[in-house]
Design a protein around this motif. Sequence first.
Motif, PDB file in Angstrom:
ATOM      1  N   UNK A  46       0.851  -1.183   0.000  1.00  0.00           N
ATOM      2  CA  UNK A  46       0.000   0.000   0.000  1.00  0.00           C
ATOM      3  C   UNK A  46       0.890   1.238   0.000  1.00  0.00           C
ATOM      4  N   UNK A  47       0.803   1.997  -1.090  1.00  0.00           N
ATOM      5  CA  UNK A  47       1.555   3.251  -1.212  1.00  0.00           C
ATOM      6  C   UNK A  47       3.045   3.070  -0.952  1.00  0.00           C
ATOM      7  N   UNK A  48       3.619   2.007  -1.506  1.00  0.00           N
ATOM      8  CA  UNK A  48       5.039   1.741  -1.308  1.00  0.00           C
ATOM      9  C   UNK A  48       5.598   1.040  -2.544  1.00  0.00           C
ATOM     10  N   UNK A  49       6.877   1.287  -2.819  1.00  0.00           N
ATOM     11  CA  UNK A  49       7.568   0.596  -3.904  1.00  0.00           C
ATOM     12  C   UNK A  49       7.199   1.110  -5.279  1.00  0.00           C
ATOM     13  N   UNK A  50       7.784   0.456  -6.287  1.00  0.00           N
ATOM     14  CA  UNK A  50       7.547   0.864  -7.673  1.00  0.00           C
ATOM     15  C   UNK A  50       6.475   0.013  -8.348  1.00  0.00           C
ATOM     16  N   UNK A  51       6.046  -1.056  -7.694  1.00  0.00           N
ATOM     17  CA  UNK A  51       5.006  -1.925  -8.256  1.00  0.00           C
ATOM     18  C   UNK A  51       3.993  -2.291  -7.160  1.00  0.00           C
ATOM     19  N   UNK A  52       3.274  -1.300  -6.639  1.00  0.00           N
ATOM     20  CA  UNK A  52       2.355  -1.576  -5.520  1.00  0.00           C
ATOM     21  C   UNK A  52       1.184  -2.475  -5.897  1.00  0.00           C
ATOM     22  N   UNK A  53       0.965  -2.698  -7.190  1.00  0.00           N
ATOM     23  CA  UNK A  53      -0.141  -3.556  -7.611  1.00  0.00           C
ATOM     24  C   UNK A  53       0.221  -5.045  -7.529  1.00  0.00           C
ATOM     25  N   UNK A  54       1.488  -5.377  -7.282  1.00  0.00           N
ATOM     26  CA  UNK A  54       1.922  -6.779  -7.203  1.00  0.00           C
ATOM     27  C   UNK A  54       1.403  -7.447  -5.936  1.00  0.00           C
ATOM     28  N   UNK A  55       1.432  -8.784  -5.974  1.00  0.00           N
ATOM     29  CA  UNK A  55       1.107  -9.605  -4.811  1.00  0.00           C
ATOM     30  C   UNK A  55       2.037 -10.806  -4.822  1.00  0.00           C
ATOM     31  N   UNK A  56       2.426 -11.253  -3.653  1.00  0.00           N
ATOM     32  CA  UNK A  56       3.238 -12.459  -3.523  1.00  0.00           C
ATOM     33  C   UNK A  56       2.559 -13.417  -2.559  1.00  0.00           C
ATOM     34  N   UNK A  57       2.750 -14.702  -2.799  1.00  0.00           N
ATOM     35  CA  UNK A  57       2.426 -15.717  -1.812  1.00  0.00           C
ATOM     36  C   UNK A  57       3.744 -16.347  -1.399  1.00  0.00           C
TER      37      UNK A  57
END
Length: 135
Positions: A46-57
Amino acid sequence: MPIWINNSYWLVMPFKLKDSGVTLTYKGEGKTMDGAAADILQMTFKNVGVTPQNRYELLVNRVTNLIEEWAYFPKATDAQPAFRRRWNDYTKHGQLLLAAGRDEATKPSRLDNIAAAQTIPEGIMTSKTPVAKLK
């Protein structure tokens, strides 16, 4: 700066789980590609990094408590990951325990030339040319 952020995740992601803007959610129990029992953590931003739309498991081995696998979703809403890779071959580098293995199910891959130096040569962080491996 974006290259540093991306590359640092490939090396030290387990140390970044509590960064500001990172949300961790427990998703339940699962199994790694190798069949080990694991707890699944979801990592979103949330509001951080250059790819905030990513998700990791992240799959945490229930015996070793180490992250042994990760799955990358380009969009947090994606149903299937773009890749699933092992996060293994842990080795001590000074006081740090780092994983070099990044294999996919059928494709070997690893980070080589990992070093944890106590001091670094002058100018190494501003050099525009590749530098020799630190020892």
